[in-house]
Design a protein around this motif. Structure first.
Motif, PDB file in Angstrom:
ATOM      1  N   PHE A 221       0.828  -1.209   0.000  1.00 18.22           N
ATOM      2  CA  PHE A 221       0.000   0.000   0.000  1.00 18.22           C
ATOM      3  C   PHE A 221       0.864   1.261   0.000  1.00 18.22           C
ATOM      4  O   PHE A 221       0.618   2.188  -0.779  1.00 18.22           O
ATOM      5  N   ILE A 222       1.873   1.287   0.857  1.00 12.83           N
ATOM      6  CA  ILE A 222       2.758   2.460   0.916  1.00 12.83           C
ATOM      7  C   ILE A 222       3.497   2.634  -0.409  1.00 12.83           C
ATOM      8  O   ILE A 222       3.623   3.759  -0.918  1.00 12.83           O
ATOM      9  N   GLY A 223       3.978   1.535  -0.987  1.00 12.65           N
ATOM     10  CA  GLY A 223       4.686   1.609  -2.263  1.00 12.65           C
ATOM     11  C   GLY A 223       3.812   2.097  -3.399  1.00 12.65           C
ATOM     12  O   GLY A 223       4.222   2.938  -4.190  1.00 12.65           O
ATOM     13  N   THR A 224       2.587   1.583  -3.474  1.00 12.99           N
ATOM     14  CA  THR A 224       1.696   2.012  -4.561  1.00 12.99           C
ATOM     15  C   THR A 224       1.259   3.456  -4.376  1.00 12.99           C
ATOM     16  O   THR A 224       1.168   4.206  -5.343  1.00 12.99           O
ATOM     17  N   PHE A 225       1.001   3.847  -3.136  1.00 10.61           N
ATOM     18  CA  PHE A 225       0.597   5.226  -2.879  1.00 10.61           C
ATOM     19  C   PHE A 225       1.718   6.194  -3.239  1.00 10.61           C
ATOM     20  O   PHE A 225       1.499   7.179  -3.958  1.00 10.61           O
ATOM     21  N   ALA A 226       2.921   5.911  -2.746  1.00 11.09           N
ATOM     22  CA  ALA A 226       4.057   6.803  -3.006  1.00 11.09           C
ATOM     23  C   ALA A 226       4.412   6.813  -4.492  1.00 11.09           C
ATOM     24  O   ALA A 226       4.675   7.879  -5.062  1.00 11.09           O
ATOM     25  N   GLY A 227       4.421   5.647  -5.125  1.00 16.92           N
ATOM     26  CA  GLY A 227       4.747   5.590  -6.542  1.00 16.92           C
ATOM     27  C   GLY A 227       3.738   6.326  -7.402  1.00 16.92           C
ATOM     28  O   GLY A 227       4.097   7.037  -8.338  1.00 16.92           O
ATOM     29  N   GLY A 228       2.458   6.159  -7.085  1.00 20.04           N
ATOM     30  CA  GLY A 228       1.420   6.866  -7.828  1.00 20.04           C
ATOM     31  C   GLY A 228       1.505   8.367  -7.653  1.00 20.04           C
ATOM     32  O   GLY A 228       1.345   9.135  -8.604  1.00 20.04           O
ATOM     33  N   TRP A 229       1.797   8.792  -6.437  1.00 19.47           N
ATOM     34  CA  TRP A 229       1.902  10.231  -6.170  1.00 19.47           C
ATOM     35  C   TRP A 229       3.105  10.834  -6.886  1.00 19.47           C
ATOM     36  O   TRP A 229       2.994  11.893  -7.510  1.00 19.47           O
ATOM     37  N   ILE A 230       4.241  10.143  -6.827  1.00 17.49           N
ATOM     38  CA  ILE A 230       5.437  10.651  -7.497  1.00 17.49           C
ATOM     39  C   ILE A 230       5.218  10.704  -9.009  1.00 17.49           C
ATOM     40  O   ILE A 230       5.594  11.679  -9.671  1.00 17.49           O
ATOM     41  N   GLY A 231       4.600   9.667  -9.564  1.00 21.81           N
ATOM     42  CA  GLY A 231       4.308   9.676 -10.993  1.00 21.81           C
ATOM     43  C   GLY A 231       3.379  10.805 -11.392  1.00 21.81           C
ATOM     44  O   GLY A 231       3.556  11.430 -12.439  1.00 21.81           O
ATOM     45  N   TRP A 232       2.399  11.093 -10.551  1.00 22.72           N
ATOM     46  CA  TRP A 232       1.473  12.195 -10.831  1.00 22.72           C
ATOM     47  C   TRP A 232       2.204  13.535 -10.820  1.00 22.72           C
ATOM     48  O   TRP A 232       2.028  14.357 -11.706  1.00 22.72           O
ATOM     49  N   VAL A 233       3.042  13.736  -9.814  1.00 23.92           N
ATOM     50  CA  VAL A 233       3.768  15.001  -9.683  1.00 23.92           C
ATOM     51  C   VAL A 233       4.725  15.205 -10.856  1.00 23.92           C
ATOM     52  O   VAL A 233       4.854  16.313 -11.376  1.00 23.92           O
ATOM     53  N   VAL A 234       5.374  14.145 -11.291  1.00 18.87           N
ATOM     54  CA  VAL A 234       6.307  14.247 -12.411  1.00 18.87           C
ATOM     55  C   VAL A 234       5.569  14.515 -13.717  1.00 18.87           C
ATOM     56  O   VAL A 234       6.023  15.308 -14.547  1.00 18.87           O
ATOM     57  N   GLY A 235       4.429  13.886 -13.928  1.00 17.30           N
ATOM     58  CA  GLY A 235       3.706  14.045 -15.182  1.00 17.30           C
ATOM     59  C   GLY A 235       2.811  15.263 -15.255  1.00 17.30           C
ATOM     60  O   GLY A 235       2.436  15.692 -16.343  1.00 17.30           O
ATOM     61  N   GLN A 236       2.465  15.846 -14.121  1.00 17.21           N
ATOM     62  CA  GLN A 236       1.516  16.957 -14.087  1.00 17.21           C
ATOM     63  C   GLN A 236       1.936  18.170 -14.921  1.00 17.21           C
ATOM     64  O   GLN A 236       1.084  18.761 -15.587  1.00 17.21           O
ATOM     65  N   PRO A 237       3.196  18.565 -14.945  1.00 16.82           N
ATOM     66  CA  PRO A 237       3.551  19.727 -15.776  1.00 16.82           C
ATOM     67  C   PRO A 237       3.318  19.523 -17.264  1.00 16.82           C
ATOM     68  O   PRO A 237       3.236  20.485 -18.021  1.00 16.82           O
ATOM     69  N   PHE A 238       3.191  18.276 -17.694  1.00 20.49           N
ATOM     70  CA  PHE A 238       3.024  17.984 -19.118  1.00 20.49           C
ATOM     71  C   PHE A 238       1.569  17.780 -19.519  1.00 20.49           C
ATOM     72  O   PHE A 238       1.291  17.499 -20.678  1.00 20.49           O
ATOM     73  N   GLY A 239       0.654  17.881 -18.562  1.00 20.80           N
ATOM     74  CA  GLY A 239      -0.761  17.762 -18.874  1.00 20.80           C
ATOM     75  C   GLY A 239      -1.425  16.634 -18.100  1.00 20.80           C
ATOM     76  O   GLY A 239      -0.781  15.832 -17.428  1.00 20.80           O
TER      77      GLY A 239
END
Length: 52
Positions: free
Chosen positions: A7-25
């Motif tokens: 759970f911690i891994g999926t939550f953190a990984g999903g959040w980091i992926g969102w933050v990295v991709g957010q500037p691109f749309g």
């Protein structure tokens, strides 16, 4: 314990992926979140298997 680490891994990984991709749309943020969630799932299980 395994479910907590996954759970911690999926939550953190999903959040980091969102933050990295957010500037691109929105689509990039969703795709980044999916990739991050998958990586978090993999490494959460791997850490549990190797260290506990």
């Amino acid at each position: 314990m395994e479910k907590l680490l996954v759970f911690i891994g999926t939550f953190a990984g999903g959040w980091i992926g969102w933050v990295v991709g957010q500037p691109f749309g929105m689509f990039a943020a969703i795709m980044g979140s999916m990739v991050g969630t998958g990586l978090g799932l993999y490494y959460g299980r791997k850490i549990m298997r190797d260290h506990f």
